[in-house]
Design an enzyme around this catalytic site. Structure first.
Site, PDB file in Angstrom:
ATOM      1  N   LYS A  71      -4.843 -15.995   4.829  1.00 40.19           N
ATOM      2  CA  LYS A  71      -4.806 -16.904   3.673  1.00 40.19           C
ATOM      3  C   LYS A  71      -6.244 -17.073   3.199  1.00 40.19           C
ATOM      4  O   LYS A  71      -7.013 -17.863   3.748  1.00 40.19           O
ATOM      5  CB  LYS A  71      -4.211 -18.251   4.106  1.00 40.19           C
ATOM      6  CG  LYS A  71      -3.526 -19.034   2.996  1.00 40.19           C
ATOM      7  CD  LYS A  71      -4.374 -19.358   1.789  1.00 40.19           C
ATOM      8  CE  LYS A  71      -5.233 -20.580   1.982  1.00 40.19           C
ATOM      9  NZ  LYS A  71      -6.192 -20.768   0.855  1.00 40.19           N
ATOM     10  N   GLU A  95     -14.402 -22.453  13.261  1.00 38.62           N
ATOM     11  CA  GLU A  95     -15.798 -22.253  12.876  1.00 38.62           C
ATOM     12  C   GLU A  95     -16.059 -23.145  11.678  1.00 38.62           C
ATOM     13  O   GLU A  95     -15.530 -22.895  10.592  1.00 38.62           O
ATOM     14  CB  GLU A  95     -16.042 -20.777  12.577  1.00 38.62           C
ATOM     15  CG  GLU A  95     -15.804 -19.958  13.840  1.00 38.62           C
ATOM     16  CD  GLU A  95     -16.168 -18.496  13.734  1.00 38.62           C
ATOM     17  OE1 GLU A  95     -16.427 -18.016  12.621  1.00 38.62           O
ATOM     18  OE2 GLU A  95     -16.197 -17.838  14.787  1.00 38.62           O
ATOM     19  N   CYS A 106     -23.092 -21.164   6.075  1.00 35.42           N
ATOM     20  CA  CYS A 106     -22.828 -22.130   7.158  1.00 35.42           C
ATOM     21  C   CYS A 106     -24.043 -22.293   8.055  1.00 35.42           C
ATOM     22  O   CYS A 106     -24.300 -23.374   8.565  1.00 35.42           O
ATOM     23  CB  CYS A 106     -21.608 -21.710   7.958  1.00 35.42           C
ATOM     24  SG  CYS A 106     -21.751 -20.071   8.658  1.00 35.42           S
ATOM     25  N   GLU A 123     -23.710 -32.068   5.266  1.00 38.06           N
ATOM     26  CA  GLU A 123     -23.787 -30.683   4.791  1.00 38.06           C
ATOM     27  C   GLU A 123     -23.640 -30.673   3.259  1.00 38.06           C
ATOM     28  O   GLU A 123     -22.662 -31.186   2.728  1.00 38.06           O
ATOM     29  CB  GLU A 123     -22.659 -29.853   5.414  1.00 38.06           C
ATOM     30  CG  GLU A 123     -22.771 -28.384   5.036  1.00 38.06           C
ATOM     31  CD  GLU A 123     -21.621 -27.543   5.594  1.00 38.06           C
ATOM     32  OE1 GLU A 123     -20.463 -27.973   5.493  1.00 38.06           O
ATOM     33  OE2 GLU A 123     -21.902 -26.442   6.099  1.00 38.06           O
TER      34      GLU A 123
HETATM   35  P1  NAD Z   1     -12.409 -25.553   3.225  1.00 37.22           P
HETATM   36  O1  NAD Z   1     -12.216 -26.212   4.544  1.00 37.22           O
HETATM   37  O2  NAD Z   1     -12.249 -26.361   2.006  1.00 37.22           O
HETATM   38  O3  NAD Z   1     -11.403 -24.319   3.051  1.00 37.22           O
HETATM   39  C1  NAD Z   1     -11.365 -23.255   3.969  1.00 37.22           C
HETATM   40  C2  NAD Z   1      -9.974 -22.636   3.947  1.00 37.22           C
HETATM   41  O4  NAD Z   1      -9.043 -23.604   4.439  1.00 37.22           O
HETATM   42  C3  NAD Z   1      -9.481 -22.245   2.558  1.00 37.22           C
HETATM   43  O5  NAD Z   1      -8.748 -21.042   2.639  1.00 37.22           O
HETATM   44  C4  NAD Z   1      -8.564 -23.402   2.194  1.00 37.22           C
HETATM   45  O6  NAD Z   1      -7.557 -23.039   1.275  1.00 37.22           O
HETATM   46  C5  NAD Z   1      -7.956 -23.719   3.543  1.00 37.22           C
HETATM   47  N1  NAD Z   1      -7.405 -25.078   3.659  1.00 37.22           N
HETATM   48  C6  NAD Z   1      -7.789 -26.204   2.992  1.00 37.22           C
HETATM   49  N2  NAD Z   1      -7.015 -27.248   3.375  1.00 37.22           N
HETATM   50  C7  NAD Z   1      -6.146 -26.785   4.298  1.00 37.22           C
HETATM   51  C8  NAD Z   1      -5.107 -27.378   5.069  1.00 37.22           C
HETATM   52  N3  NAD Z   1      -4.803 -28.672   4.941  1.00 37.22           N
HETATM   53  N4  NAD Z   1      -4.417 -26.605   5.950  1.00 37.22           N
HETATM   54  C9  NAD Z   1      -4.720 -25.298   6.095  1.00 37.22           C
HETATM   55  N5  NAD Z   1      -5.672 -24.667   5.368  1.00 37.22           N
HETATM   56  C10 NAD Z   1      -6.393 -25.412   4.489  1.00 37.22           C
HETATM   57  O7  NAD Z   1     -13.843 -24.873   3.301  1.00 37.22           O
HETATM   58  P2  NAD Z   1     -14.607 -24.135   2.121  1.00 37.22           P
HETATM   59  O8  NAD Z   1     -15.087 -25.183   1.183  1.00 37.22           O
HETATM   60  O9  NAD Z   1     -13.777 -23.005   1.648  1.00 37.22           O
HETATM   61  O10 NAD Z   1     -15.848 -23.490   2.901  1.00 37.22           O
HETATM   62  C11 NAD Z   1     -17.059 -24.127   3.088  1.00 37.22           C
HETATM   63  C12 NAD Z   1     -17.166 -24.650   4.508  1.00 37.22           C
HETATM   64  O11 NAD Z   1     -16.986 -23.580   5.439  1.00 37.22           O
HETATM   65  C13 NAD Z   1     -18.525 -25.234   4.819  1.00 37.22           C
HETATM   66  O12 NAD Z   1     -18.345 -26.430   5.531  1.00 37.22           O
HETATM   67  C14 NAD Z   1     -19.166 -24.179   5.725  1.00 37.22           C
HETATM   68  O13 NAD Z   1     -20.155 -24.645   6.604  1.00 37.22           O
HETATM   69  C15 NAD Z   1     -17.981 -23.654   6.454  1.00 37.22           C
HETATM   70  N6  NAD Z   1     -18.256 -22.318   6.998  1.00 37.22           N
HETATM   71  C16 NAD Z   1     -18.413 -22.197   8.344  1.00 37.22           C
HETATM   72  C17 NAD Z   1     -18.708 -20.961   8.899  1.00 37.22           C
HETATM   73  C18 NAD Z   1     -18.874 -20.802  10.390  1.00 37.22           C
HETATM   74  O14 NAD Z   1     -18.852 -19.676  10.848  1.00 37.22           O
HETATM   75  N7  NAD Z   1     -19.026 -21.868  11.147  1.00 37.22           N
HETATM   76  C19 NAD Z   1     -18.838 -19.837   8.076  1.00 37.22           C
HETATM   77  C20 NAD Z   1     -18.684 -19.998   6.692  1.00 37.22           C
HETATM   78  C21 NAD Z   1     -18.383 -21.262   6.165  1.00 37.22           C
END
Ligand code: NAD
Length: 504
Positions: A186, A261, A295, A393
């Site tokens: 997804k 992550e 991240c 963040e």
């Molecule tokens: P997000 O949490 O908004 O979304 C990530 C994914 O989760 C998307 O596909 C979204 O559709 C899905 N999602 C959202 N709500 C959900 C739910 N209730 N149930 C299941 N899936 C759901 O994150 P984002 O804004 O897309 O990404 C940015 C974040 O990702 C930042 O906090 C960043 O630090 C983190 N990140 C972490 C790493 C790592 O390796 N630690 C790497 C890249 C990004």
């Protein structure tokens, strides 16, 4: 401006669809959502909005491929051959991938170009790993031989963010497929475009039908349905900490295996004896590359007071010279932030920062880019540890600079946040370098370097930055856990219950 603000790649799909059981399909309900070009915020198309019934179809296809298909039972060598071909197929599409990724995410084209190589390497690496993996055995001489087997768990749900979409998808797909799992991916709803390359890449490489399934959609709909699905025993998630918390709660109902992550607010600790030129290059790149939407960005730079003023002035100077421009322009160093919603959030932090600290550079829309999600690289100095821009963040091109006086204070400041993803230490004192690197509460620390990865090493965060580590065999542990077989080599003394004999 050297190039026009928007650049639409040729042959964009009319509609971005799901891929289920080897077929491109729309949502059963016909639901769609709009996707925006971050350089203009105009809609460039629609994507299918997966609902629970679409996720159900995809899980069924993946489940059938797991129980009835060849994939989980193939020899490691046969799976590895397909993984190598996937790597080659990705590299063959390097230009197209970079173009789509840059257009959809707003990442500068030069930085999007690196993503194909990294994604291809993930497949080659896990291909190598799966054939060379040797599992442990434990011998109790004359009595027992105990050996470890691995079994792929089943259907893995992979949920990914928008910052480097294709590369992060590959980081989950490669170990999941190497392990013999089948998958439902997804992708993030802000950036569904590049995931549309997977069906062709995977089919060209010979992956059997149904092993890979893709459902587009909104997190709270498609993502949540995947998390709630009883036939998906594993969820590998990368995204925000708050989303991760929600997923963990909902996964408790089925006691799912989770790899999380999450977010970061990583420190860069610069001691006065450091190679300041190298530290500056690294810190500027570390927080402004990938538009700061990274991240592991070093978004808090802690500098020993003796060199603080000088370092802050040079940092601000460099930030002012960073080239902000349209994502497709090869001269661009910082492009457009991914989405107006995210842009507003980042601007909110910039406004807050003006009240909490001293603005040294940036903080506004560049004059030459009147539309789209552009922000000049922003440097705040003298940021106090209780400031929200120090603690939270931001995920944009915004950095907080803070002075420190002693090594102990540097460590305390580095650790004074809820996150613990990465850390960077700059010093010429070998002993201190190791001491401080070991004292930072983070999953990954780099000494005298920015983020350069070795795929064999553990990847993940501690505290609010994640649960569980992937990387190397740790990823295989997640998708194909160890299974121990105990073999008796002789007669095993056994109390004879029900025999009416007294114990000896
Ligand atoms: P997000 O949490 O908004 O979304 C990530 C994914 O989760 C998307 O596909 C979204 O559709 C899905 N999602 C959202 N709500 C959900 C739910 N209730 N149930 C299941 N899936 C759901 O994150 P984002 O804004 O897309 O990404 C940015 C974040 O990702 C930042 O906090 C960043 O630090 C983190 N990140 C972490 C790493 C790592 O390796 N630690 C790497 C890249 C990004």
């Amino acid at each position: 401006m050297t190039a026009s603000a928007s650049h639409r790649p040729a042959d964009l799909p009319e509609r971005i669809r799901h891929f289920i059981g080897g077929e491109q399909v729309d949502s059963l309900s016909g639901a769609t959502f709009e996707v925006l070009d971050p350089a203009t915020n105009l809609s460039y198309g629609t994507a299918a909005a997966g609902q629970a019934e679409d996720v159900d179809r995809a899980v069924l296809a993946a489940r059938n491929a797991f129980t009835d298909g060849p994939w989980p039972g193939l020899e490691a060598r046969a799976r590895a051959r397909i993984l190598y071909r996937i790597g080659d197929a990705i590299e063959a599409r390097e230009q197209r991938l970079a173009e789509l990724e840059s257009f959809d995410t707003g990442l500068p084209i030069t930085q999007a170009k690196g993503q194909a190589k990294r994604a291809a390497e993930n497949f080659r690496f896990f291909g190598d790993l799966i054939v060379s993996l040797h599992d442990e055995s434990y011998s109790v001489p004359g009595k027992q031989l105990n050996y470890v087997l691995r079994k792929p768990t089943g259907v893995a749900g992979l949920i990914t963010p928008w910052n480097t979409p294709f590369m992060l998808e590959s980081w989950k797909l490669a170990p999941a497929l190497a392990s013999g799992c089948t998958v439902v991916l997804k992708p993030a709803e802000f950036t569904p475009l590049s995931a549309g390359l997977w069906p062709e890449i995977l089919a060209d490489a010979g992956l059997p039908e149904g092993v890979f399934n893709l459902v587009n959609g909104i997190g709270e709909e498609a993502g949540q349905a995947l998390v709630d699905h009883p036939s998906v025993p594993l969820i590998s998630f990368t995204g925000e900490t708050s989303t991760g918390q929600l997923i963990m709660q909902r996964s408790a109902a089925h006691l799912k295996g989770l790899s999380m992550e999450l977010g970061g607010k990583s420190p860069v600790v610069v001691f006065a004896d450091a190679d300041l030129d190298a530290a500056l290059d690294s810190a500027v790149f570390g927080v402004f590359s990938l538009n700061g939407e990274r991240c592991t960005a070093g978004s808090r730079v802690l500098v020993e007071r003796a060199r603080y003023e000088e370092f802050a002035a040079r940092f601000a100077e460099r930030a002012k010279n960073v080239v902000v421009g349209p994502p497709h322009d090869p001269a661009t160093e910082v492009g457009a932030l991914v989405h107006p919603e995210h842009y507003r959030r980042v601007l909110g932090y910039v406004e807050l920062g003006r009240t909490e600290a001293t603005l040294l550079a940036g903080g506004s829309r560049p004059d030459h880019l009147p539309e789209g999600n552009y922000l000049t690289p922003t440097v705040f100095a003298d940021v106090k540890p209780d400031a929200r821009i120090f603690q939270e963040e931001i995920f944009g091109p915004v950095v907080a600079l803070t002075p420190f006086d002693t090594e102990a204070e540097a460590i305390a400041l580095a650790n004074d946040v809820r996150y613990g993803l990465a850390g960077y230490v700059w010093t010429s004192d070998l002993k201190r370098g190791h001491r401080v690197a070991g004292s930072i509460d983070a999953g990954m620390v780099w000494l005298n370097s920015h983020n350069v990865r070795d795929l064999r090493t553990p990847f993940g965060g501690v505290k609010s930055s994640g649960v569980g580590h992937e990387g190397g065999w740790r990823s295989i542990d997640f998708y194909a856990p160890e299974h121990i077989v105990h073999v008796a080599l002789g007669d095993v003394p056994t109390p004879r219950f029900g025999s009416k004999e007294l114990p000896k």
